[in-house]
Design an enzyme around this catalytic site. Structure first.
Site, PDB file in Angstrom:
ATOM      1  N   ASN A  46      31.077   2.051  19.652  1.00 45.93           N
ATOM      2  CA  ASN A  46      29.962   2.683  20.357  1.00 45.93           C
ATOM      3  C   ASN A  46      30.354   3.331  21.677  1.00 45.93           C
ATOM      4  O   ASN A  46      29.615   4.135  22.210  1.00 45.93           O
ATOM      5  CB  ASN A  46      28.844   1.659  20.589  1.00 45.93           C
ATOM      6  CG  ASN A  46      29.344   0.399  21.230  1.00 45.93           C
ATOM      7  OD1 ASN A  46      30.242  -0.259  20.713  1.00 45.93           O
ATOM      8  ND2 ASN A  46      28.782   0.046  22.367  1.00 45.93           N
ATOM      9  N   GLN A 106      26.775   2.332  14.605  1.00 45.75           N
ATOM     10  CA  GLN A 106      27.098   3.674  15.103  1.00 45.75           C
ATOM     11  C   GLN A 106      27.372   4.664  13.969  1.00 45.75           C
ATOM     12  O   GLN A 106      27.416   5.864  14.200  1.00 45.75           O
ATOM     13  CB  GLN A 106      28.349   3.614  15.991  1.00 45.75           C
ATOM     14  CG  GLN A 106      28.092   3.020  17.351  1.00 45.75           C
ATOM     15  CD  GLN A 106      27.287   3.945  18.253  1.00 45.75           C
ATOM     16  OE1 GLN A 106      27.431   5.160  18.214  1.00 45.75           O
ATOM     17  NE2 GLN A 106      26.434   3.371  19.062  1.00 45.75           N
ATOM     18  N   SER A 142      21.070  -0.164  12.581  1.00 44.80           N
ATOM     19  CA  SER A 142      19.901  -0.185  13.452  1.00 44.80           C
ATOM     20  C   SER A 142      19.278   1.216  13.490  1.00 44.80           C
ATOM     21  O   SER A 142      19.972   2.202  13.724  1.00 44.80           O
ATOM     22  CB  SER A 142      20.362  -0.633  14.848  1.00 44.80           C
ATOM     23  OG  SER A 142      19.262  -0.783  15.692  1.00 44.80           O
ATOM     24  N   HIS A 183      17.233   2.906  15.466  1.00 41.90           N
ATOM     25  CA  HIS A 183      17.105   3.777  16.651  1.00 41.90           C
ATOM     26  C   HIS A 183      18.389   4.526  16.979  1.00 41.90           C
ATOM     27  O   HIS A 183      18.383   5.432  17.807  1.00 41.90           O
ATOM     28  CB  HIS A 183      16.580   2.990  17.857  1.00 41.90           C
ATOM     29  CG  HIS A 183      17.564   2.082  18.512  1.00 41.90           C
ATOM     30  ND1 HIS A 183      18.135   2.365  19.712  1.00 41.90           N
ATOM     31  CD2 HIS A 183      18.077   0.902  18.113  1.00 41.90           C
ATOM     32  CE1 HIS A 183      18.959   1.376  20.050  1.00 41.90           C
ATOM     33  NE2 HIS A 183      18.938   0.482  19.085  1.00 41.90           N
ATOM     34  N   THR A 206       6.099 -11.831   9.318  1.00 40.60           N
ATOM     35  CA  THR A 206       5.572 -10.627   8.673  1.00 40.60           C
ATOM     36  C   THR A 206       6.361  -9.428   9.136  1.00 40.60           C
ATOM     37  O   THR A 206       6.583  -9.240  10.331  1.00 40.60           O
ATOM     38  CB  THR A 206       4.083 -10.472   9.036  1.00 40.60           C
ATOM     39  OG1 THR A 206       3.413 -11.653   8.619  1.00 40.60           O
ATOM     40  CG2 THR A 206       3.469  -9.251   8.371  1.00 40.60           C
ATOM     41  N   CYS A 260      24.168  -1.107  26.968  1.00 39.63           N
ATOM     42  CA  CYS A 260      23.974  -2.552  27.003  1.00 39.63           C
ATOM     43  C   CYS A 260      24.751  -3.205  28.134  1.00 39.63           C
ATOM     44  O   CYS A 260      24.550  -4.364  28.451  1.00 39.63           O
ATOM     45  CB  CYS A 260      24.389  -3.169  25.682  1.00 39.63           C
ATOM     46  SG  CYS A 260      23.749  -2.239  24.298  1.00 39.63           S
TER      47      CYS A 260
HETATM   48  C1  PLP Z   1      23.550  -0.369  19.617  1.00 38.87           C
HETATM   49  C2  PLP Z   1      24.561  -1.165  18.902  1.00 38.87           C
HETATM   50  C3  PLP Z   1      24.295  -2.480  18.512  1.00 38.87           C
HETATM   51  C4  PLP Z   1      23.000  -3.165  18.854  1.00 38.87           C
HETATM   52  O1  PLP Z   1      21.922  -2.618  18.179  1.00 38.87           O
HETATM   53  P1  PLP Z   1      20.449  -2.803  18.787  1.00 38.87           P
HETATM   54  O2  PLP Z   1      19.568  -2.531  17.633  1.00 38.87           O
HETATM   55  O3  PLP Z   1      20.318  -1.786  19.878  1.00 38.87           O
HETATM   56  O4  PLP Z   1      20.384  -4.185  19.296  1.00 38.87           O
HETATM   57  C5  PLP Z   1      25.271  -3.178  17.836  1.00 38.87           C
HETATM   58  N1  PLP Z   1      26.446  -2.612  17.544  1.00 38.87           N
HETATM   59  C6  PLP Z   1      26.749  -1.357  17.897  1.00 38.87           C
HETATM   60  C7  PLP Z   1      28.081  -0.793  17.522  1.00 38.87           C
HETATM   61  C8  PLP Z   1      25.806  -0.588  18.591  1.00 38.87           C
HETATM   62  O5  PLP Z   1      26.130   0.655  18.950  1.00 38.87           O
END
Ligand code: PLP
Length: 318
Positions: free
Chosen positions: A74, A102, A122, A124, A160, A247
């Site tokens: 990331n 990523q 993830s 987002h 849920t 983060c």
């Molecule tokens: C953003 C990210 C995460 C964490 O994901 P979140 O849904 O934001 O908690 C884990 N691993 C990598 C490589 C990321 O870029």
């Protein structure tokens, strides 16, 4: 990860292999498992951040229950040789998890061709809704619930579910996958133009691999400046960037990823990560290439350390 390790522990296997450059989502989970008696091997990475399948093969022991290697980093954007690592794990019968947060939605990921047993993603990170993700587990890989309540999802995940989030994630992912090849080609072109231009700045270094790299990732260290000041200057000119990972922002420690690839604390302070998306244009890259070199120069003029470097009271690292 927890399920795989619980299952391993049942069979007397308490050894886990990972890399030194994982996201804290992995590293902090492993730290907790370490407290619970697991033995963790953190593989060192070379300067480009890319481990080899051979390193994994050499680290596997008879009590290894899990290998977890991120698909793409990331911060520095390096893409790991996941198919090769997967093949090694499959051959040795060790569960292989990859943090593909990523990668999914950005580059081609194939759990079968890459011999992946477990994968996390993830929403987002590919323009999907926040707070939704997926843990993929290959059929036969044991998973146990970490949220204890009702018997939803056949006991695998209590509570849920966020249905609208899940539907949104699926729709965006489908959209990403339908344009994947064009997007990758388009972004790679923009990215390389940006890298090429920023490399002209003296005493700068590109972090991560040139080829095995996320199509939208550009990450540099500029010697003698403070990355946080650069971010503020860029923000004033309409450029959203990051000094590392969101983060870890707010922390004064150098990024563990930059330390792992051998950047000194001093160099790591001048880090800049830019992430391009399909919405960016060649004009945006031109604008970045006008604003960033000027900003770096301005900051260097104000920097006491830069003066020391120029007066040879201190030697350049790059
Ligand atoms: C953003 C990210 C995460 C964490 O994901 P979140 O849904 O934001 O908690 C884990 N691993 C990598 C490589 C990321 O870029």
């Amino acid at each position: 990860m927890r399920s795989a390790t619980q299952y391993g522990a049942l069979h007397g296997k308490r050894h886990i292999i990972t890399t030194a450059i994982e996201h804290y989502a992995i590293l902090h989970t492993l730290q907790q498992l370490e407290k619970e008696g697991f033995d963790i091997t953190y593989l060192d990475v070379p300067e480009n951040g890319r481990i080899t399948a051979e390193m994994v093969a050499n680290a596997i022991r008879s009590d290894t229950c899990l290998v977890s290697v991120m698909l793409a980093n990331n911060e520095i954007g390096t893409i790991e040789p996941i198919a090769e690592i997967g093949a090694v794990c499959r051959k040795k019968g060790v569960v292989f998890h990859t943090d593909a947060v990523q990668a999914v939605g950005h580059i081609l990921v194939d759990v079968e061709k890459m011999s992946i047993d477990m994968l996390s993603l993830s929403a987002h990170k590919f323009h999907g809704p926040k707070g939704v993700g997926v843990l993929y587990a290959k059929k036969g890989v044991p998973i146990s619930s970490i949220i204890h309540s009702g018997a939803q999802e056949r006991g695998r995940r209590a509570g849920t579910e966020n249905l609208s989030g899940i539907v949104g994630m699926a729709a965006v992912l489908q959209e990403c996958c339908s344009h994947m090849e064009q997007n990758t080609a388009y972004l790679t072109n923009l990215r390389d133009k940006l890298i090429q231009g920023l490399s002209q700045i003296l005493h700068s270094v590109l972090n991560g691999d040139c080829i095995y790299r996320l199509p939208g990732n550009v990450h540099f260290c500029f010697e003698g400046i403070d990355g946080e000041s650069l971010l503020i200057m860029l923000d004033n000119q309409g450029i959203c960037a990051s000094a590392g990972s969101a983060c870890t922002s707010g922390s004064l420690d150098p990024s563990h990823v930059l330390s792992a690839i051998g950047r000194s604390t001093f160099l790591a302070r001048g880090a800049l990560r830019l992430t391009l998306s399909e919405d960016n244009t060649a004009e945006d890259v031109d604008y970045l290439l006008k604003v960033i070199p000027e900003a770096v120069e301005k900051l260097r003029k104000m920097s006491p350390v830069w003066t020391e470097l120029q007066e040879e009271k201190r030697s350049y690292e790059i």
